[in-house]
Design a protein around this motif. Structure first.
Motif, short mmCIF file in Angstrom:
data_model
loop_
_atom_site.label_atom_id
_atom_site.label_comp_id
_atom_site.label_asym_id
_atom_site.label_seq_id
_atom_site.Cartn_x
_atom_site.Cartn_y
_atom_site.Cartn_z
N ILE A 243 0.69 -1.27 0.00
CA ILE A 243 0.12 -0.06 0.02
C ILE A 243 0.78 1.23 -0.13
N HIS A 244 1.86 1.36 0.80
CA HIS A 244 2.61 2.44 0.81
C HIS A 244 3.60 2.59 -0.45
N HIS A 245 3.85 1.72 -1.16
CA HIS A 245 4.55 1.63 -2.53
C HIS A 245 3.56 2.18 -3.65
N ILE A 246 2.52 1.81 -3.41
CA ILE A 246 1.50 2.34 -4.36
C ILE A 246 1.08 3.91 -4.01
N ILE A 247 1.14 4.16 -2.83
CA ILE A 247 0.80 5.74 -2.50
C ILE A 247 2.32 6.40 -2.97
N ASP A 248 3.28 5.91 -2.78
CA ASP A 248 4.50 6.65 -3.04
C ASP A 248 4.51 7.00 -4.72
N VAL A 249 4.20 5.94 -5.35
CA VAL A 249 4.18 5.83 -6.85
C VAL A 249 3.27 6.88 -7.19
N PHE A 250 2.14 7.16 -6.78
CA PHE A 250 0.88 7.59 -7.24
C PHE A 250 1.38 9.21 -6.82
N THR A 251 1.83 9.57 -5.59
CA THR A 251 2.22 10.73 -5.08
C THR A 251 3.30 11.37 -5.97
N ARG A 252 4.49 10.62 -6.33
CA ARG A 252 5.53 10.96 -7.25
C ARG A 252 5.09 11.13 -8.73
N GLN A 253 3.91 10.34 -9.16
CA GLN A 253 3.61 10.26 -10.51
C GLN A 253 4.50 9.74 -11.15
N GLU A 254 4.85 8.69 -10.83
CA GLU A 254 6.15 7.87 -11.49
C GLU A 254 5.46 7.03 -12.78
N ALA A 255 6.07 6.93 -13.72
CA ALA A 255 5.67 5.85 -14.64
C ALA A 255 6.76 4.70 -14.49
N ILE A 256 6.16 3.46 -14.33
CA ILE A 256 6.95 2.31 -13.96
C ILE A 256 6.63 1.32 -14.80
N PRO A 257 7.29 0.65 -15.91
CA PRO A 257 6.86 -0.22 -16.75
C PRO A 257 6.20 -1.54 -15.92
N HIS A 258 4.85 -1.94 -16.52
CA HIS A 258 4.34 -2.97 -15.96
C HIS A 258 3.76 -2.85 -14.53
N TYR A 259 3.59 -1.47 -13.97
CA TYR A 259 3.23 -1.13 -12.82
C TYR A 259 2.30 -0.03 -12.78
N SER A 260 2.64 1.22 -13.53
CA SER A 260 2.04 2.23 -13.51
C SER A 260 2.38 3.31 -14.39
N ARG A 261 1.23 4.06 -14.99
CA ARG A 261 1.55 5.26 -15.99
C ARG A 261 0.39 6.04 -15.69
N GLN A 262 0.58 7.41 -16.22
CA GLN A 262 -0.56 8.32 -16.43
C GLN A 262 -1.35 8.16 -17.49
N VAL A 263 -2.59 7.95 -17.53
CA VAL A 263 -3.36 7.95 -18.78
C VAL A 263 -4.24 9.12 -19.01
N PRO A 264 -3.89 9.67 -20.22
CA PRO A 264 -4.67 10.75 -20.58
C PRO A 264 -6.13 10.52 -20.60
N LEU A 265 -6.85 11.37 -20.37
CA LEU A 265 -8.53 11.30 -19.97
C LEU A 265 -9.01 11.00 -21.50
N ASP A 266 -8.46 11.65 -22.54
CA ASP A 266 -9.05 11.19 -23.85
C ASP A 266 -8.81 9.79 -24.12
#
Length: 60
Positions: free
Chosen positions: A6-29
């Motif tokens: 949970i802490h890792h997810i929150i940290d990645v979200f707070t820093r708005q990190e793009a991590i392959p196979h884990y997180s990325r920001q997706v444009p609304l369109d």
């Protein structure tokens, strides 16, 4: 889910990190036009062969 996951997810979200196979920001369109507002995670993040990370095939 473990507390450290949970802490890792929150940290990645707070820093708005793009991590392959884990997180990325997706444009609304992309959410609206390509996926019809479907927020199913596999549409946006390819889990690939990742293991041992939160969200890699685990049930929540």
């Amino acid at each position: 889910m473990r507390s450290q996951d949970i802490h890792h997810i929150i940290d990645v979200f707070t820093r708005q990190e793009a991590i392959p196979h884990y997180s990325r920001q997706v444009p609304l369109d992309e959410i609206e036009q390509r996926n019809g507002f479907n927020l199913n995670l596999p549409r946006y993040i390819d889990a690939g062969e990742c293991e041992g990370r939160a969200g890699s095939g685990r049930s929540f």
